[in-house]
Design a protein around this motif. Structure first.
Motif, PDB file in Angstrom:
ATOM      1  N   UNK A 211     -49.994   9.635   4.245  1.00 20.78           N
ATOM      2  CA  UNK A 211     -50.992  10.043   5.233  1.00 20.78           C
ATOM      3  C   UNK A 211     -51.053  11.564   5.328  1.00 20.78           C
ATOM      4  N   UNK A 212     -52.260  12.080   5.490  1.00 23.63           N
ATOM      5  CA  UNK A 212     -52.447  13.526   5.659  1.00 23.63           C
ATOM      6  C   UNK A 212     -52.085  13.956   7.077  1.00 23.63           C
ATOM      7  N   UNK A 213     -52.388  13.100   8.056  1.00 30.72           N
ATOM      8  CA  UNK A 213     -52.098  13.414   9.453  1.00 30.72           C
ATOM      9  C   UNK A 213     -51.991  12.119  10.245  1.00 30.72           C
ATOM     10  N   UNK A 214     -51.483  12.220  11.472  1.00 29.79           N
ATOM     11  CA  UNK A 214     -51.276  11.041  12.322  1.00 29.79           C
ATOM     12  C   UNK A 214     -51.651  11.412  13.752  1.00 29.79           C
ATOM     13  N   UNK A 215     -52.533  10.629  14.357  1.00 29.97           N
ATOM     14  CA  UNK A 215     -52.927  10.856  15.748  1.00 29.97           C
ATOM     15  C   UNK A 215     -52.807   9.562  16.536  1.00 29.97           C
ATOM     16  N   UNK A 216     -52.484   9.692  17.812  1.00 24.33           N
ATOM     17  CA  UNK A 216     -52.475   8.557  18.726  1.00 24.33           C
ATOM     18  C   UNK A 216     -53.860   8.450  19.345  1.00 24.33           C
ATOM     19  N   UNK A 217     -54.340   7.227  19.545  1.00 21.50           N
ATOM     20  CA  UNK A 217     -55.712   7.022  20.017  1.00 21.50           C
ATOM     21  C   UNK A 217     -55.971   7.657  21.378  1.00 21.50           C
ATOM     22  N   UNK A 218     -54.925   7.796  22.162  1.00 25.88           N
ATOM     23  CA  UNK A 218     -55.111   8.374  23.504  1.00 25.88           C
ATOM     24  C   UNK A 218     -55.170   9.899  23.485  1.00 25.88           C
ATOM     25  N   UNK A 219     -55.030  10.495  22.302  1.00 19.11           N
ATOM     26  CA  UNK A 219     -55.027  11.956  22.213  1.00 19.11           C
ATOM     27  C   UNK A 219     -56.407  12.503  22.567  1.00 19.11           C
ATOM     28  N   UNK A 220     -56.455  13.780  23.000  1.00 20.54           N
ATOM     29  CA  UNK A 220     -57.737  14.388  23.329  1.00 20.54           C
ATOM     30  C   UNK A 220     -58.642  14.424  22.098  1.00 20.54           C
TER      31      UNK A 220
ATOM     32  N   UNK B 226     -56.071  10.569   3.971  1.00 21.54           N
ATOM     33  CA  UNK B 226     -56.086   9.548   5.023  1.00 21.54           C
ATOM     34  C   UNK B 226     -55.471  10.099   6.301  1.00 21.54           C
ATOM     35  N   UNK B 227     -56.208   9.973   7.393  1.00 19.88           N
ATOM     36  CA  UNK B 227     -55.688  10.302   8.720  1.00 19.88           C
ATOM     37  C   UNK B 227     -55.484   8.994   9.479  1.00 19.88           C
TER      38      UNK B 227
ATOM     39  N   UNK C 157     -66.413   8.434  -0.785  1.00 19.21           N
ATOM     40  CA  UNK C 157     -65.502   8.741   0.326  1.00 19.21           C
ATOM     41  C   UNK C 157     -64.366   9.641  -0.147  1.00 19.21           C
ATOM     42  N   UNK C 158     -64.082  10.698   0.627  1.00 15.21           N
ATOM     43  CA  UNK C 158     -62.936  11.549   0.339  1.00 15.21           C
ATOM     44  C   UNK C 158     -61.966  11.639   1.519  1.00 15.21           C
ATOM     45  N   UNK C 159     -62.372  11.095   2.682  1.00 15.77           N
ATOM     46  CA  UNK C 159     -61.516  11.141   3.865  1.00 15.77           C
ATOM     47  C   UNK C 159     -61.646   9.824   4.614  1.00 15.77           C
ATOM     48  N   UNK C 160     -60.501   9.248   5.000  1.00 17.07           N
ATOM     49  CA  UNK C 160     -60.477   7.981   5.729  1.00 17.07           C
ATOM     50  C   UNK C 160     -59.726   8.171   7.038  1.00 17.07           C
TER      51      UNK C 160
END
Length: 467
Positions: free
Chosen positions: A104-113, A84-85, A54-57
């Motif tokens: 963390x490399x990035x952060x998204x909200x679950x409701x995002x497109x 990690x995103x 694994x290289x991305x989570x």
């Protein structure tokens, strides 16, 4: 046939909601990303990561047992090579900032497109792949050895610059990023593309398309294909070259001649990884490595507004500049021998013996048509060959009279006479040059005259005057 895994490393999805794991897996699969592992129990993650695949989570924050922030901290400390995103149900700036501080490399909200999440995943994949490719390039430079010399068997060279290019090709051959090959016409750009394809290990074919002279509609139809009824005369659906190159390599030659509208289509293909066949509203995924080539100066065209800047920078992620033949004079004898054998076999003749002066004669020529021009010369000479020794006449006629050449860079930077106590006269200097030219040409006046940049009658006149 087993579908190739993309990317080359695994992506781990961690969430205690199986429905979310299934949804994101399908979304990524539609984007061509299928090397996916899932974990609905956060306690499984340390053991999965220990396998090294694994290289991305993609990680949820709110989970029983091991909470997301604890896993994020563990990954940052114990597996710094893994990105990690965070994909959280909490739309809180404070939480996002804290996660970024934890690594963390990035952060998204679950409701995002879904498209935004896919874009974030693709950005992380690209960073990891470039990191891998840069390491591979460094390793090749340090080792100074080719691991797969057999892939370059059709490229005849002993030139140091070319061998360095081979090392670079080995390093970037498995990349999914575009590759730009530049160089004058006739230097062998398609041979390099074929070597890259061979080294990539791709299961699909290499599909080559020369795009020079294609208008926007023909370009789109050639690459994307069309559905039945897409336009008048389209009585049957036709697969485009992109689809023909599935799991292989799409090689677009003469990319510098593309119109601006076609450049826009190519840019979208590379950025989005999808395209629409003419007449269809259903996109298809790009499942081929794209290699492009041109003899044009794309930087100059971009500055003139004739080539899109965004496409230019997108294409030059990996770039190879092939040197012209005049900068590889040491390869002339090798290429000459190779083409003599090839031409003799093709024409059903015995391989002729070249005169010893031939390679020296050819080294005085600039070869504007490069290797392709040398090959044509050899084929022409062998086609009219009758005796055991190959005649120089065909080559002399082909390269024409000598043209005045600029002095070598070393001669421009260094005055050859600066250390002499007495300067030679013009006559003495000319005699020395003539003597050296005759020595280098093995006494052949035709070659000596070319080395001096004068006509053969002028050389003969000077020799007669010397007595």
């Amino acid at each position: 046939m087993t579908e190739a895994l993309v990317p080359h490393f695994s992506i781990l999805l961690v969430d205690d909601e199986p429905a979310w794991l299934r949804s994101v897996s399908l979304t990524l699969a539609r984007a061509g990303i299928n090397n996916i592992l899932t974990a609905s129990d956060s306690r499984e993650v340390p053991e999965i990561l220990s396998r090294g695949q694994v290289r991305l989570v993609l990680l949820d924050l709110t989970m029983p047992h091991l909470p997301g922030e604890a896993l994020l901290t563990m990954i940052s400390e114990q597996h710094p090579e893994i990105l990690t995103i965070v994909v959280s149900g909490m739309n809180q700036i404070e939480t996002a900032v804290r996660c970024m501080r934890l690594g963390a490399f990035d952060y998204f909200v679950k409701t995002v497109e879904e498209d935004r999440l896919v874009t974030g995943v693709l950005r992380a994949i690209r960073m990891l792949e470039l990191e891998r490719e840069n390491q591979a390039i460094s390793d090749r430079i340090l080792s100074n050895q080719l691991r797969h010399p057999e892939a370059f068997v059709n490229i005849v060279t002993a030139d140091r610059t070319m061998l360095g290019i081979f090392g670079y090709i080995e390093a970037v051959a498995v990349s999914r990023q575009p590759l730009l090959i530049t160089g004058e016409s006739g230097v062998g750009k398609e041979l390099v593309a074929r070597a890259v394809h061979t080294l990539s290990g791709a299961s699909g074919p290499l599909v080559a398309v020369n795009v020079a002279g294609l208008d926007d509609t023909v370009f789109a139809d050639t690459l994307f294909g069309h559905v039945r009824g897409a336009y008048t005369g389209a009585e049957q659906a036709r697969r485009g070259m992109i689809e023909e190159a599935t799991d292989g390599t799409l090689f677009l030659d003469e990319i510098g001649d593309l119109s601006i509208p076609s450049q826009v289509k190519l840019l979208r293909l590379l950025q989005e990884g999808e395209y629409f066949p003419l007449g269809s509203d259903r996109p298809k995924r790009l499942k081929a490595r794209v290699i492009v080539a041109t003899h044009r100066d794309l930087k100059a065209k971009e500055e003139q507004g004739a080539f899109r800047r965004d496409l230019f920078y997108r294409l030059r992620t990996h770039q190879i500049l092939l040197p012209p033949l005049r900068e590889r004079p040491g390869d002339i004898p090798l290429l000459l021998d190779y083409f003599l054998a090839e031409a003799a076999e093709s024409l059903g003749k015995k391989k002729p013996t070249p005169p010893k002066e031939l390679a020296q004669l050819l080294a005085t020529y600039s070869f504007p048509g490069n290797i392709r021009e040398l090959r044509a010369m050899v084929y022409d000479a062998v086609s009219v060959h009758r005796e055991r020794i190959l005649s120089l006449d065909t080559f002399i006629k082909a390269i024409g009279p000598a043209k005045e050449q600029p002095p070598p860079a070393a001669a421009q930077d260094h005055n050859l006479f600066s250390g002499l106590e007495r300067l030679p006269t013009f006559g003495e200097a000319a005699d020395l040059l003539v003597t050296e030219a005759l020595a280098r040409s093995g006494g052949n006046q035709t070659i000596a005259a070319r080395l001096l940049g004068i006509s053969q009658p002028a050389l003969s006149k000077r020799l007669s005057a010397r007595g």
